[in-house]
Motif scaffolding. Sequence first.
Motif, PDB file in Angstrom:
ATOM      1  N   SER A  21     -14.272 -55.759  26.630  1.00 29.66           N
ATOM      2  CA  SER A  21     -15.186 -54.821  27.311  1.00 29.66           C
ATOM      3  C   SER A  21     -15.371 -53.497  26.571  1.00 29.66           C
ATOM      4  N   GLY A  23     -10.005 -56.433  27.360  1.00 35.50           N
ATOM      5  CA  GLY A  23      -9.731 -55.416  26.344  1.00 35.50           C
ATOM      6  C   GLY A  23      -8.365 -55.508  25.700  1.00 35.50           C
ATOM      7  N   GLY A  24      -7.546 -54.502  25.912  1.00 34.97           N
ATOM      8  CA  GLY A  24      -6.231 -54.424  25.271  1.00 34.97           C
ATOM      9  C   GLY A  24      -5.308 -55.582  25.602  1.00 34.97           C
ATOM     10  N   TRP A  50     -17.731 -49.549  27.308  1.00 33.67           N
ATOM     11  CA  TRP A  50     -17.360 -48.203  27.776  1.00 33.67           C
ATOM     12  C   TRP A  50     -17.152 -47.214  26.631  1.00 33.67           C
ATOM     13  N   LYS A  76      -3.932 -52.217  40.513  1.00 38.64           N
ATOM     14  CA  LYS A  76      -4.779 -51.733  39.399  1.00 38.64           C
ATOM     15  C   LYS A  76      -5.130 -52.892  38.469  1.00 38.64           C
ATOM     16  N   ARG A  77      -5.089 -54.088  38.996  1.00 36.10           N
ATOM     17  CA  ARG A  77      -5.411 -55.310  38.223  1.00 36.10           C
ATOM     18  C   ARG A  77      -4.538 -55.410  36.970  1.00 36.10           C
ATOM     19  N   ALA A 101      -3.675 -53.132  34.954  1.00 34.39           N
ATOM     20  CA  ALA A 101      -4.048 -52.256  33.837  1.00 34.39           C
ATOM     21  C   ALA A 101      -2.751 -51.639  33.300  1.00 34.39           C
ATOM     22  N   GLY A 110      -6.404 -54.745  30.905  1.00 36.46           N
ATOM     23  CA  GLY A 110      -6.371 -53.979  29.646  1.00 36.46           C
ATOM     24  C   GLY A 110      -5.683 -52.638  29.805  1.00 36.46           C
ATOM     25  N   GLN A 111      -5.944 -51.767  28.852  1.00 33.35           N
ATOM     26  CA  GLN A 111      -5.318 -50.436  28.921  1.00 33.35           C
ATOM     27  C   GLN A 111      -5.803 -49.712  30.171  1.00 33.35           C
TER      28      GLN A 111
HETATM   29  N1  COA Z   1      -7.908 -48.822  33.868  1.00 32.45           N
HETATM   30  C1  COA Z   1      -7.686 -48.058  34.946  1.00 32.45           C
HETATM   31  N2  COA Z   1      -7.872 -48.483  36.204  1.00 32.45           N
HETATM   32  C2  COA Z   1      -8.317 -49.731  36.373  1.00 32.45           C
HETATM   33  C3  COA Z   1      -8.579 -50.585  35.284  1.00 32.45           C
HETATM   34  C4  COA Z   1      -8.348 -50.088  33.976  1.00 32.45           C
HETATM   35  N3  COA Z   1      -8.517 -50.822  32.898  1.00 32.45           N
HETATM   36  N4  COA Z   1      -9.006 -51.769  35.763  1.00 32.45           N
HETATM   37  C5  COA Z   1      -9.006 -51.659  37.089  1.00 32.45           C
HETATM   38  N5  COA Z   1      -8.591 -50.432  37.465  1.00 32.45           N
HETATM   39  C6  COA Z   1      -8.418 -49.884  38.822  1.00 32.45           C
HETATM   40  C7  COA Z   1      -9.729 -49.485  39.452  1.00 32.45           C
HETATM   41  O1  COA Z   1     -10.129 -48.218  39.020  1.00 32.45           O
HETATM   42  C8  COA Z   1      -9.366 -49.554  40.901  1.00 32.45           C
HETATM   43  O2  COA Z   1      -8.605 -48.401  41.221  1.00 32.45           O
HETATM   44  P1  COA Z   1      -8.797 -47.639  42.647  1.00 32.45           P
HETATM   45  O3  COA Z   1      -8.374 -48.672  43.661  1.00 32.45           O
HETATM   46  O4  COA Z   1      -7.884 -46.496  42.553  1.00 32.45           O
HETATM   47  O5  COA Z   1     -10.244 -47.311  42.727  1.00 32.45           O
HETATM   48  C9  COA Z   1      -8.415 -50.749  40.977  1.00 32.45           C
HETATM   49  O6  COA Z   1      -7.905 -50.902  39.652  1.00 32.45           O
HETATM   50  C10 COA Z   1      -9.084 -52.027  41.357  1.00 32.45           C
HETATM   51  O7  COA Z   1     -10.201 -52.210  40.508  1.00 32.45           O
HETATM   52  P2  COA Z   1     -11.649 -52.635  41.043  1.00 32.45           P
HETATM   53  O8  COA Z   1     -12.633 -52.305  39.989  1.00 32.45           O
HETATM   54  O9  COA Z   1     -11.888 -52.072  42.395  1.00 32.45           O
HETATM   55  O10 COA Z   1     -11.393 -54.217  41.184  1.00 32.45           O
HETATM   56  P3  COA Z   1     -12.387 -55.429  40.912  1.00 32.45           P
HETATM   57  O11 COA Z   1     -11.539 -56.643  41.144  1.00 32.45           O
HETATM   58  O12 COA Z   1     -13.645 -55.295  41.667  1.00 32.45           O
HETATM   59  O13 COA Z   1     -12.740 -55.357  39.346  1.00 32.45           O
HETATM   60  C11 COA Z   1     -12.273 -55.259  36.983  1.00 32.45           C
HETATM   61  C12 COA Z   1     -11.734 -55.538  38.393  1.00 32.45           C
HETATM   62  C13 COA Z   1     -11.113 -55.492  36.022  1.00 32.45           C
HETATM   63  C14 COA Z   1     -13.415 -56.228  36.686  1.00 32.45           C
HETATM   64  C15 COA Z   1     -12.808 -53.797  36.888  1.00 32.45           C
HETATM   65  O14 COA Z   1     -11.873 -52.934  37.504  1.00 32.45           O
HETATM   66  C16 COA Z   1     -13.016 -53.332  35.459  1.00 32.45           C
HETATM   67  O15 COA Z   1     -14.014 -53.652  34.860  1.00 32.45           O
HETATM   68  N6  COA Z   1     -12.046 -52.566  34.930  1.00 32.45           N
HETATM   69  C17 COA Z   1     -12.125 -52.048  33.570  1.00 32.45           C
HETATM   70  C18 COA Z   1     -11.505 -53.046  32.612  1.00 32.45           C
HETATM   71  C19 COA Z   1     -11.625 -52.616  31.168  1.00 32.45           C
HETATM   72  O16 COA Z   1     -12.692 -52.331  30.675  1.00 32.45           O
HETATM   73  N7  COA Z   1     -10.494 -52.580  30.491  1.00 32.45           N
HETATM   74  C20 COA Z   1     -10.442 -52.365  29.076  1.00 32.45           C
HETATM   75  C21 COA Z   1      -9.414 -51.410  28.723  1.00 32.45           C
HETATM   76  S1  COA Z   1      -9.052 -51.549  26.990  1.00 32.45           S
END
Ligand code: COA
Length: 306
Positions: free
Chosen positions: A139, A116-117, A143, A27-28, A30, A67-68
């Motif tokens: 970010s 983000g967080g 969103w 989940k990177r 998260a 992030g979160q």
């Molecule tokens: N919250 C929940 N799940 C997250 C997440 C987050 N912040 N960031 C990544 N994930 C999850 C994805 O939903 C995915 O889950 P899945 O395999 O069940 O579908 C998995 O982690 C891998 O993410 P994915 O988007 O496929 O990988 P990527 O390497 O192509 O992209 C990011 C990575 C971080 C660029 C992209 O996931 C993203 O933009 N995430 C949102 C980050 C964000 O806005 N965070 C701020 C929170 S305050």
Amino acid sequence: MAAKKMKCVKVEKKGGIAWVWLNRPEKRNAMSPQLHFEMDETLRVLETDPKTRVVVIAGAGGYFSAGQDLKEFFRANEKNPAGRKAAAEAANRWRWERLYKYDKPTIAMVEGYCVGGAFMQLCATDFAVAADDTVFSLSEVNWGILPGALVSKVVSDTIMPRKALYYCCLGEPFDGVEAEKIGFVNFAVPKEDLVNKTIELAQKLMAKSPAVLRATKHAVRQVRTMDFDQSYDYLAAKGQAIKVGDTEDSYNTGLTQFLDKKAYKPTFEPFALKGAKKPKAKKKAPAKKKAAAKKKTAKKKTAKKK
Ligand code: COA
């Protein structure tokens, strides 16, 4: 370390450094409520762990943190105010209160994504080293929320105001090189050098007197919000407080090693801690050796002439 097996955090200790890995690479990294609870407990325990002298916060699988967790931290808790509160308290405690006031030096080792967080722990650690291709992004605007908890505040306190506004309002990604330029991290290095650079910094920190280093980092942070009179007073008191429990007797040791033993130069390096290995005498560089040999022969010749 906490005896319970952790699901979302991994700790490795080596040579005085505790490597604390956010461990949800799928989940990177998260940050879910569970991860926050485990991080909070991990940092609590390490702060007084005798084997830990520096704490490094990093992310497993090559990702600092996305992030979160938008699903588990936000959506899943929308109708569960008690769960949301408990998770938010733990999240804020470890990412800010604990790290900002930590008694040991802390380093963020940043790579992959820092979103983000995750800027909370980035700004709360004392130092940060990033891979130059790290993707940083505030970010939230993308969103539908503002950078909450303390993100807007700590970002504004860490970097230049125009840059803070730009990245918070635009949500545009930037890399490690830019992060170094604007003051989010101390060093941006090629990815292959990231671990070594982090270890090098940790070792430099471990060579300092722990009591003096602890007081210094607390002092530098605290005086930011004090006026001059308060700062004079606080720093005088804090300076005296170092002596309580300073196992190195730092002030006397430092002065003795410099003034009496002529063992080191404080401008360039710290005094040797108790039990520290003495640095090996440096071998003379070949050029210097040649010059010294020349001098010797010249001396002999003049002596013969006389
Ligand atoms: N919250 C929940 N799940 C997250 C997440 C987050 N912040 N960031 C990544 N994930 C999850 C994805 O939903 C995915 O889950 P899945 O395999 O069940 O579908 C998995 O982690 C891998 O993410 P994915 O988007 O496929 O990988 P990527 O390497 O192509 O992209 C990011 C990575 C971080 C660029 C992209 O996931 C993203 O933009 N995430 C949102 C980050 C964000 O806005 N965070 C701020 C929170 S305050």
